[in-house]
Structures are given as structure tokens and as C-alpha cells.
Motif scaffolding. Structure first.
Motif: not given
Length: 495
Positions: A120-130, A140-144, A149-151
Motif C-alpha cells: 500500500p504505497l501508491g498505485g499506477y496506470c500503465k499506458i502503452s508506449g510511455m 520503444m524500439k519499434k515504430e509507434p 501514448f507516443r503515437g
């Protein structure tokens, strides 16, 4: 019991605020059709308490489950050797869909995995490409991709990163508005503290005197300011001149900033001074008071202790000297005198609230007036907290020594459960989270926003390697700040 109540309040408040913050990122990410890989309350190293995901059109749950294997694997040649690039780093490839079992969650990569971790030290929202705190840079080694996110355009990425802060601010406004509508507002204006202040030795050294009515810090009038904020405003404003009303005359004296580090360490600078001849009248007796079953009643007037007649001022001076002892109190009740045994705890208190001797300002709000009032209160809290940060980042104030971790946060909550206090502290923490996350540190939202603003202004996107190294530096800086905060708390515990 007090520790249990405080711990429960801290975990509940932080859980709510983490969910609100991550929902801000999630909302804008989904609005702009970005893929959100995971959304978790609490961190989940190795295992998760619960996780769920829509697979083949049906929501499936896993309890106390080990984290699923990563969707990437190392590239190997026909000899079974790991293939490396020119810099000697292993190459990765995405696991082909036909090699993933039918019930494996990796098959449904376009659906978000939700869960609750065990740390219980937080949380996260993992967005693809970030590039975030997960440091998952293999994609990140592939094209967006269009869903990454990066696209997406810079303005959409800006709103995604600002979403957490925005939701924390909106949540604080809604909480303040709800509290004002439900409980109203009650406070003592400085002008109504007609007997002035009661000073500590430090306050007298600074220049204050018992009975002073504080009129202004520099040219800022304090007539309608809340009395409880006088010390905080003194630290935030760091005035050059303090104006007081002393024995009917207006007196001004210089405030030396060298006292700021000492004030931060001082548990009490000055307090509300009462009428020295005022009676000691019981205003209320909390159910948790150690004298709740002593026989005391609201309206009782304590006129003596152990047979010695005393007024309010003498009783308040005597109680700390009688700490951890039982006394015989002389009580006047409806014109009759009775004796009652009372216990004075280690803090020199009998566990009651006194009948107010001053005129308190009370305000009530309708549903429609509470919302703008809540927004004003949130704005004022943001401004004050930013001033507090200015103190912390000014080395000569030594305010950084007062920075604390969850232990300090726990001390803010009351030892007994009170919803008004709980939501008030939660609203303040929501403001604190929002402001801290806007600091231009790469691992925080403010750092990501800074890079996106740079891209929007210059039309040049920072490189993935730069973002990766910036994230690493930011994480190390955050860990150092957390170590400082925890170290300060531990030092204060054993001081």
C-alpha cells in the motif's frame, strides 16, 4: 487503538487519492483511444491480491495470483543463444499470439488489466508506449502504434499527464464544497481574540508580549484572518515588520528571519489568551475522554482542585504540574458544590472541551453557494502550500528538516474517527499531491508535462533515450527525497 485508527485513516485517504489521481490519467488516455495496459491500486511485485480483465468477452478474476509472464521475450538463434545488438544488449521480441495459451491474459492485449496489489504505497496506470516508472522501454524500439501514448499528438499527451493533477484539484474542490455544505464553517477571527496572545519565551524573544493583538504582517491586515493561521502566515509571509496593539498603543517591531528555523522546531509560539478571571466551564465531553465516566456534565464549572480555589487561568497552569495523577475537583453545578475525582493524563489534560469564551464566526452554505466557496478554499490552500514549498526549498529556513513521510501524514489525522476531520485532511492531501506532482522532476507528472511543453513550443520531440535517462534520474531524486522524509521521521521518533 490510536495508532490503529490513524493507520486506517492514512491507508484509506491515500487509497482514495491514488485512485482519483490515476483515474485522471486513465480518463484522458481512454478519451484519446490510448491503450491502458494496467490500472492498479497499490503496487503488486510478484503477486496481486486481486486482478481482473475481460477475456473472450467475459470478465475473469484471479485472487492472490502471481503476475502473468511478460509479453516480451529474448530473441534467440537456432542454437538457443540470446541475440544481442552492437552494444551487447539483449534483443526482445513480442511473443507470437499462437504461442500464448487460450486462457492467458496476454491474448487480450487491447483490454486493461485491473487489480489491487499488496504493497500500500501508491498505485499506477500503465499506458502503452510511455516511458514511466516501470521503465519498460522494449516497445520503444519499434515504430509507434496508433494506440500508443507516443503515437498521439502533443496536446493529447499533455492532457493525459495533467489529468491526474486536474482530478486531484477537482476532488479537493468537491470535498471542500461538501464539507462546507454539510458542516458549515466556524473559526475565530483575529479581531475577536480580544485578550490577545499568550506568548512562549521564543515569542517574547522575537518581540511579542502577552496580551498583544496582532494587527498586520507588513501591510497585510490580519483583522479578519483566522487566529489559528497566525503562526503559519508568519512563516509563509516572512514579514519585515509586525504591527501589534499593545496596551492601547500601536507598536511595530522588526521580524528577523533567523527565527524561522527555530519556530519550525517550536511546538508552540503563542496561543489564544483568555480572560484571566474567566471560569473553567465544561463545554463538551468526548466519548473517548478518560474522564467520560467520572460524573462530569456539560455546563459544570470547575472552581478548585484538591481544595484550592482556582480560576480558569490557574487551573490551566496547574494541570501540567499534576500530570499522571488523580485529583479531587471542586465543581459548581446549578448552584450546588460537589467533589468529583478526575484523572489528569500524561499531557496534563482532563480530556474535555471548554465552553467558548469568544465570539466565533460561523457560516452556513446552501448547495449552490458551497461550490464556489469550496473552489475559493481549494485555491487558498494551493497558494499556501506553494508558499510552504518555498520555505522548504530555501536552505536558510531549514524547513527541509520538517519534511516527513507517511508517519508525519499519520500525525495529521485525529486519534479518534471523525468524518469532518478525515475529509478535511484528505482534501488537503489531495491539494498536496496535485502541487507536488507538478514539480518539474522527470519521474513526476510535472517532468513529463515539461517535456511535452518543450515539444509543443520547439516542434522537436525529445529522444527516447533522453526520456529514459531523465526518468532514471528523476526516480533517483525521488528516492533521495523519500529517504530524507523517512529519515526525518525516524530522527524525530528517537529524539
Amino acid at each position: 487503538m490510536d495508532i490503529l485508527v490513524k493507520t486506517t485513516q492514512v491507508i484509506l485517504a491515500l487509497s482514495i487519492l491514488v485512485l482519483v489521481h490515476e483515474c485522471g490519467h486513465f480518463f484522458f488516455a481512454r478519451l484519446f483511444r490510448m491503450r491502458v495496459d494496467k490500472f492498479y491500486l497499490f503496487f503488486n511485485p510478484v503477486i496481486s491480491l486481486i486482478r481482473w480483465k475481460k477475456i473472450n468477452g467475459k470478465r475473469q478474476y484471479r485472487f492472490f495470483a502471481r503476475n502473468i509472464p511478460d509479453k516480451y521475450r529474448q530473441v534467440k538463434n537456432h542454437f538457443g543463444e540470446v541475440v544481442k545488438d552492437q552494444k551487447g544488449k539483449a534483443l526482445y521480441e513480442e511473443v507470437p499470439l499462437d504461442e500464448i495459451p487460450a486462457d492467458d491474459w496476454r491474448r487480450e492485449q487491447d483490454h486493461t488489466e485491473y487489480g489491487v496489489g499488496w504493497l500500500p504505497l501508491g498505485g499506477y496506470c500503465k499506458i502503452s508506449g510511455m516511458i514511466d516508472e516501470s521503465m519498460d522501454t522494449r516497445s520503444m524500439k519499434k515504430e509507434p502504434e496508433p494506440w500508443e501514448f507516443r503515437g498521439k499528438p502533443a496536446w493529447q499527451r499533455f492532457l493525459v499527464m495533467f489529468g491526474g493533477v486536474l482530478f486531484n484539484l477537482i476532488f479537493a474542490v468537491l470535498l471542500y464544497s461538501a464539507m462546507l455544505y454539510t458542516w458549515g464553517e466556524e473559526y475565530l477571527q483575529n479581531k475577536d481574540a480580544v485578550y490577545g496572545v499568550s506568548c512562549s519565551e521564543l515569542a517574547k524573544e522575537i518581540g511579542f508580549r502577552d496580551g498583544d493583538m496582532i494587527l498586520a504582517y507588513d501591510k497585510v491586515s490580519l483583522s479578519t484572518a483566522a487566529f489559528r493561521d497566525l503562526v503559519g502566515d508568519l512563516l509563509r509571509n516572512r514579514p519585515n515588520t509586525i504591527t501589534v496593539l499593545r496596551l492601547g498603543d500601536t507598536v511595530r517591531f522588526h521580524f528577523d528571519e533567523k527565527y524561522i528555523p527555530v519556530i519550525l522546531k517550536e511546538p508552540y509560539l503563542f496561543a489564544l489568551r483568555d480572560d484571566p478571571d474567566a471560569p473553567f466551564v465544561i463545554g463538551s465531553i468526548p466519548k473517548t475522554s478518560h474522564n467520560a465516566s467520572s460524573g462530569l456534565s456539560v455546563g459544570d464549572k470547575v472552581v478548585g482542585i484538591n481544595g484550592t480555589p482556582m480560576n480558569k487561568a490557574l487551573i490551566q497552569a496547574a494541570l501540567p504540574l499534576l500530570a499522571n495523577s488523580a485529583v479531587e475537583a471542586q465543581i459548581e453545578r446549578e448552584g450546588q458544590m460537589i467533589d468529583l475525582p478526575l484523572y489528569i493524563n500524561e499531557e496534563g489534560l482532563i480530556g474535555v472541551l471548554l465552553s467558548p469564551a469568544f465570539t466565533f464566526t460561523t457560516k452556513s452554505y446552501t448547495l449552490f453557494s458551497a461550490l464556489p466557496a469550496g473552489a475559493v478554499k481549494a485555491y487558498s490552500t494551493v497558494a499556501k502550500y506553494m508558499q510552504d514549498l518555498g520555505l522548504i526549498f530555501s536552505p536558510k529556513t531549514e524547513a527541509y528538516k520538517s519534511v516527513g513521510s507517511v508517519i508525519t501524514i499519520g500525525k495529521i489525522f485525529p486519534p479518534t474517527w471523525d468524518w469532518n476531520s478525515f475529509w478535511f485532511v484528505t482534501a488537503f492531501l489531495s491539494i498536496m499531491f496535485a502541487v507536488l506532482n507538478m514539480l518539474p522532476i522527470p519521474a513526476l507528472d510535472g517532468g513529463h508535462i515539461l517535456f511535452v511543453l518543450y515539444e509543443m513550443i520547439t516542434r522537436r520531440k525529445p529522444g527516447d533515450k533522453f526520456l529514459e535517462y531523465s526518468q532514471m534520474i528523476g526516480m533517483m531524486l525521488l528516492l533521495a527525497i523519500m529517504a530524507l522524509a523517512l529519515g526525518n521521521d525516524i530522527f524525530r521518533l528517537f529524539k
